[in-house]
Scaffold this motif. Structure first.
Motif, PDB file in Angstrom:
ATOM      1  N   VAL A 173       0.845  -1.198   0.000  1.00 28.80           N
ATOM      2  CA  VAL A 173       0.000   0.000   0.000  1.00 28.80           C
ATOM      3  C   VAL A 173       0.880   1.248   0.000  1.00 28.80           C
ATOM      4  N   LEU A 174       1.932   1.227   0.799  1.00 28.09           N
ATOM      5  CA  LEU A 174       2.859   2.360   0.830  1.00 28.09           C
ATOM      6  C   LEU A 174       3.629   2.463  -0.487  1.00 28.09           C
ATOM      7  N   ALA A 175       3.993   1.315  -1.050  1.00 26.29           N
ATOM      8  CA  ALA A 175       4.707   1.327  -2.326  1.00 26.29           C
ATOM      9  C   ALA A 175       3.833   1.916  -3.422  1.00 26.29           C
ATOM     10  N   ALA A 176       2.536   1.594  -3.405  1.00 29.42           N
ATOM     11  CA  ALA A 176       1.624   2.110  -4.432  1.00 29.42           C
ATOM     12  C   ALA A 176       1.580   3.634  -4.408  1.00 29.42           C
ATOM     13  N   ASP A 177       1.667   4.214  -3.231  1.00 29.82           N
ATOM     14  CA  ASP A 177       1.612   5.677  -3.108  1.00 29.82           C
ATOM     15  C   ASP A 177       2.770   6.358  -3.824  1.00 29.82           C
ATOM     16  N   GLN A 178       3.890   5.675  -3.945  1.00 28.14           N
ATOM     17  CA  GLN A 178       5.072   6.285  -4.554  1.00 28.14           C
ATOM     18  C   GLN A 178       4.890   6.575  -6.039  1.00 28.14           C
ATOM     19  N   PHE A 179       3.917   5.918  -6.670  1.00 22.96           N
ATOM     20  CA  PHE A 179       3.712   6.113  -8.101  1.00 22.96           C
ATOM     21  C   PHE A 179       2.730   7.234  -8.423  1.00 22.96           C
ATOM     22  N   VAL A 180       1.994   7.710  -7.422  1.00 26.58           N
ATOM     23  CA  VAL A 180       0.991   8.752  -7.646  1.00 26.58           C
ATOM     24  C   VAL A 180       1.675  10.118  -7.641  1.00 26.58           C
ATOM     25  N   VAL A 181       1.562  10.841  -8.754  1.00 25.23           N
ATOM     26  CA  VAL A 181       2.197  12.148  -8.874  1.00 25.23           C
ATOM     27  C   VAL A 181       1.206  13.137  -9.485  1.00 25.23           C
ATOM     28  N   ASP A 182       1.568  14.399  -9.449  1.00 25.78           N
ATOM     29  CA  ASP A 182       0.719  15.454 -10.008  1.00 25.78           C
ATOM     30  C   ASP A 182       0.878  15.537 -11.521  1.00 25.78           C
ATOM     31  N   ARG A 183      -0.217  15.728 -12.204  1.00 26.57           N
ATOM     32  CA  ARG A 183      -0.198  16.143 -13.608  1.00 26.57           C
ATOM     33  C   ARG A 183      -1.206  17.276 -13.726  1.00 26.57           C
ATOM     34  N   ARG A 184      -0.729  18.466 -13.402  1.00 24.83           N
ATOM     35  CA  ARG A 184      -1.600  19.632 -13.363  1.00 24.83           C
ATOM     36  C   ARG A 184      -1.743  20.244 -14.752  1.00 24.83           C
ATOM     37  N   SER A 185      -2.918  20.809 -14.997  1.00 25.20           N
ATOM     38  CA  SER A 185      -3.173  21.523 -16.242  1.00 25.20           C
ATOM     39  C   SER A 185      -4.192  22.612 -15.948  1.00 25.20           C
ATOM     40  N   ALA A 186      -4.405  23.488 -16.917  1.00 19.82           N
ATOM     41  CA  ALA A 186      -5.389  24.551 -16.731  1.00 19.82           C
ATOM     42  C   ALA A 186      -6.779  23.962 -16.524  1.00 19.82           C
ATOM     43  N   GLU A 187      -7.074  22.853 -17.240  1.00 16.80           N
ATOM     44  CA  GLU A 187      -8.387  22.241 -17.129  1.00 16.80           C
ATOM     45  C   GLU A 187      -8.543  21.445 -15.835  1.00 16.80           C
ATOM     46  N   LEU A 499       6.068 -13.537  -4.583  1.00 19.80           N
ATOM     47  CA  LEU A 499       6.419 -12.174  -4.964  1.00 19.80           C
ATOM     48  C   LEU A 499       6.694 -11.296  -3.750  1.00 19.80           C
ATOM     49  N   LEU A 500       6.027 -11.596  -2.640  1.00 19.28           N
ATOM     50  CA  LEU A 500       6.209 -10.761  -1.458  1.00 19.28           C
ATOM     51  C   LEU A 500       7.644 -10.804  -0.949  1.00 19.28           C
ATOM     52  N   SER A 501       8.370 -11.894  -1.269  1.00 16.99           N
ATOM     53  CA  SER A 501       9.769 -11.973  -0.846  1.00 16.99           C
ATOM     54  C   SER A 501      10.627 -10.938  -1.541  1.00 16.99           C
ATOM     55  N   SER A 502      10.147 -10.451  -2.690  1.00 17.26           N
ATOM     56  CA  SER A 502      10.935  -9.449  -3.423  1.00 17.26           C
ATOM     57  C   SER A 502      10.978  -8.117  -2.725  1.00 17.26           C
ATOM     58  N   LEU A 503      10.125  -7.911  -1.723  1.00 18.97           N
ATOM     59  CA  LEU A 503      10.106  -6.630  -1.016  1.00 18.97           C
ATOM     60  C   LEU A 503      11.410  -6.380  -0.269  1.00 18.97           C
ATOM     61  N   ARG A 504      12.190  -7.421  -0.058  1.00 20.09           N
ATOM     62  CA  ARG A 504      13.465  -7.265   0.658  1.00 20.09           C
ATOM     63  C   ARG A 504      14.673  -7.389  -0.279  1.00 20.09           C
ATOM     64  N   SER A 505      14.411  -7.299  -1.575  1.00 21.56           N
ATOM     65  CA  SER A 505      15.527  -7.377  -2.528  1.00 21.56           C
ATOM     66  C   SER A 505      15.256  -6.481  -3.718  1.00 21.56           C
ATOM     67  N   LEU A 508      13.863  -2.082  -2.825  1.00 22.24           N
ATOM     68  CA  LEU A 508      13.472  -2.355  -1.445  1.00 22.24           C
ATOM     69  C   LEU A 508      12.070  -1.840  -1.163  1.00 22.24           C
ATOM     70  N   GLY A 509      11.199  -2.739  -0.680  1.00 20.48           N
ATOM     71  CA  GLY A 509       9.856  -2.350  -0.296  1.00 20.48           C
ATOM     72  C   GLY A 509       8.876  -2.227  -1.435  1.00 20.48           C
ATOM     73  N   GLY A 525      15.394  -4.988 -14.932  1.00 14.77           N
ATOM     74  CA  GLY A 525      14.586  -3.833 -15.311  1.00 14.77           C
ATOM     75  C   GLY A 525      14.444  -2.820 -14.200  1.00 14.77           C
ATOM     76  N   ALA A 526      13.368  -2.041 -14.250  1.00 14.18           N
ATOM     77  CA  ALA A 526      13.113  -1.004 -13.261  1.00 14.18           C
ATOM     78  C   ALA A 526      12.940  -1.635 -11.880  1.00 14.18           C
ATOM     79  N   ILE A 527      13.459  -0.970 -10.863  1.00 13.17           N
ATOM     80  CA  ILE A 527      13.398  -1.539  -9.511  1.00 13.17           C
ATOM     81  C   ILE A 527      12.011  -1.446  -8.902  1.00 13.17           C
ATOM     82  N   ALA A 528      11.159  -0.588  -9.447  1.00  8.14           N
ATOM     83  CA  ALA A 528       9.798  -0.415  -8.933  1.00  8.14           C
ATOM     84  C   ALA A 528       8.867  -0.183 -10.108  1.00  8.14           C
TER      85      ALA A 528
END
Length: 546
Positions: A173-187, A499-505, A508-509, A525-528
């Motif tokens: 759940v905490l890892a998922a938050d890391q992917f949420v970012v702003d994409r602001r526009s006038a609209e 897959l949950l074991s990958s959280l420690r390699s 991380l997380g 590939g990408a670490i996250a």
């Protein structure tokens, strides 16, 4: 967080990033010591894109500031350094010839020079802390010590929204938050989006739509899900959504056949979880425009075949499905014709729009009838008993019977395009030939084109990307499909547990992008990766409530 033990001292180093600001804070805390511990930190700085390397040349401009230094590069990149303890002294020198082992493995430049910008010195006794921050100019935290308490409070608020109690899943759940970012526009001034992965990806239409249920719906973040869906709705054009979203003045790139169909699935999940709200009309119109665009036909010969109601797509030199590797003019997996997962998504989208239409108080019979026709036509994908579904039919050279994981979506989606024996065959075949501890292979090892190791220069890597390389995100739909066929939630979850074991390699997380197809299935590939995390969360949550 790291702990360093030496002589009579124990030192903790902890790093956090500020929400909503380009700033990172490092805290050094002396947990035990028989005498003051002296620290000398060297700030090594680069001002470059993450695909580039720095070579020594003209030094950047480095100016001393109160308690810190400001580093400005000739390309306008800049970083501000600050310490709330001790002294900061400007250094101005090059550290040369760092050896980049991973870059060499990838056939990229493997030597780099770094700017030694400043030295930070302070001394602490047991129980004391010091904070060093690095930030974009103007983003320096006014109270760096409070950053850690703010992060802890934010994470507690995220976890309070979910019902999972397993520590590894709460970390996701905490890892998922890391992917949420702003994409602001006038609209959409408060617009949000999802970064596909770190460190190499921006936000992509397909990845964002696939990841949205796990990142924002399962985690109870209605505002984030709504913002993303409303932002995407503004980009629907000819029934399509961009694969690559525009940055600045760049035009959107509409070169994906599945992003729009995944968007409809995300809307279905949103309405199913949160009901009808003020965004419903916008989301409904976007879904209706997508269905109409595919019925009429749109870019890259994407459109419904009037003969069977299925979606055909593709033309030479273009990669449209999620298996989209391309090197120069070489499209590794062109998949021109009628791909199985595209038509599974098409059936799911038609059934979804019928349901949404009824929620509007209107009959959805038109979409129901077309969906029934598509499901009847799905028998054309069926292979001999036990052989599952073809990957693509009606291609330039006929049907493609390659054993790939794409058939699993015909069973996994909310509105499954196949059932009974065909569904069981698809699940069993994937379990036998494609499932690994880290995800599903993209091609069966028995295929002569199979590549079991992802590595080397770009051509070799992209040539393996969807030709055997394992993708963790596919375990989510596989687990959902397995449960639909066998009705055993514990068994379905067991496929995802490794897959949950990958959280420690590796990353991380969090969960990585890909892994090798051959044992020991090393992470690559990408670490996250957003959909790796999101699909694990979505599927696990769905099975927990089954």
């Amino acid at each position: 967080m790291w702990e360093f033990a030496f002589a009579g001292a124990l030192v903790e180093k902890r790093i956090t990033m500020l929400r909503g600001a380009n700033a990172t804070v490092v805290r050094y805390r002396v947990l035990r010591a028989i005498a003051p511990v002296e620290f000398m930190l060297r700030a090594i700085v680069d001002g470059r894109d993450h695909h580039a390397v720095t070579r020594a040349g003209e030094l950047p401009q480095i100016d001393a500031r109160d308690g810190g230094a400001l580093v400005r590069f000739s390309n306008d990149a800049a970083v501000e350094l600050h310490s709330d303890s001790g002294s900061v002294q400007v250094a101005r020198e090059w550290y040369r010839d760092f050896d980049l082992v991973r870059e060499r493995e990838r056939g990229l430049p493997d030597r780099e020079d770094h700017v030694h910008a400043a030295d930070v010195a302070f001394a602490l006794v047991a129980g004391e802390s010091a904070h060093v921050s690095a930030s974009a100019p103007g983003a320096q935290p006014s109270q760096p010590a409070a950053a850690f308490e703010a992060r802890a409070s934010w994470e507690a608020s995220l976890l309070a929204r979910v019902r999972v109690t397993d520590p590894e899943l709460r970390q996701l759940v905490l890892a998922a938050d890391q992917f949420v970012v702003d994409r602001r526009s006038a609209e959409v001034p408060d617009g949000k989006t999802v970064i596909a992965g770190y460190h190499w990806f921006n936000d992509w239409g397909r990845d964002t739509a696939i990841a949205l249920p796990g990142v924002a719906i399962v985690t109870g973040r209605r505002d984030v899900a709504r913002s993303i869906l409303e932002t995407f709705a503004r980009y629907v054009d000819g029934g399509m959504l961009p694969n690559v979203f525009p940055d600045g003045s760049e035009p959107p790139q509409y070169n994906t056949v599945d992003a729009a169909l995944w968007y409809v699935e995300a809307v279905r999940a949103y309405v199913g979880a949160f009901g009808i709200d003020a965004a419903f009309d916008v989301l409904f119109e976007a879904c209706a425009a997508i269905i109409e665009g595919y019925r009429r036909g749109t870019r890259y010969r994407i459109g419904m075949d009037s003969a069977d109601g299925l979606i055909a797509a593709g033309e030479p030199g273009v990669q449209l499905t999620w298996m989209d590797a391309k090197v120069g003019d070489w499209v590794v997996t062109p998949r021109i014709g009628k791909p199985v997962e595209i038509n599974a998504l098409w059936y799911n989208a038609l059934r979804t729009l019928a349901d949404l239409t009824r929620r509007r108080g209107l009959p959805g019979k038109e979409y129901d009838a077309l969906a029934a026709r598509v499901k009847a036509s799905f028998g054309r994908f069926a292979l001999a008993d036990g052989q599952g579904l073809a990957d693509v039919i009606d291609g330039p050279e006929g049907n493609d019977d390659s054993l790939r994981p794409n058939q699993i979506f015909a069973v996994a989606l909310e509105h499954a395009a196949v059932d009974g024996r065909l569904a069981r065959d698809a699940v069993d075949l994937c379990a036998r030939e494609l499932v690994t501890s880290h995800g599903l292979r993209t091609l069966a090892p028995s295929d002569p084109r199979y590549v079991g190791t992802y590595g080397g220069a770009r051509e070799a890597r992209d040539g393996a990307y969807h030709q055997g390389t394992v993708w963790p995100w596919l375990l989510g739909p596989f687990a959902s499909a397995h449960f639909r066929v066998y009705g055993d939630a514990a068994m379905a979850r067991s496929f995802m547990r490794p897959l949950l074991s990958s959280l420690r390699s590796y990353g991380l997380g969090t969960v990585a992008e890909i892994a090798d197809g051959d044992p020991p299935f090393g992470w690559k590939g990408a670490i996250a990766q957003a959909w790796s995390v999101a699909e694990l969360l979505r599927a696990w949550d769905g099975l927990a409530s089954a």
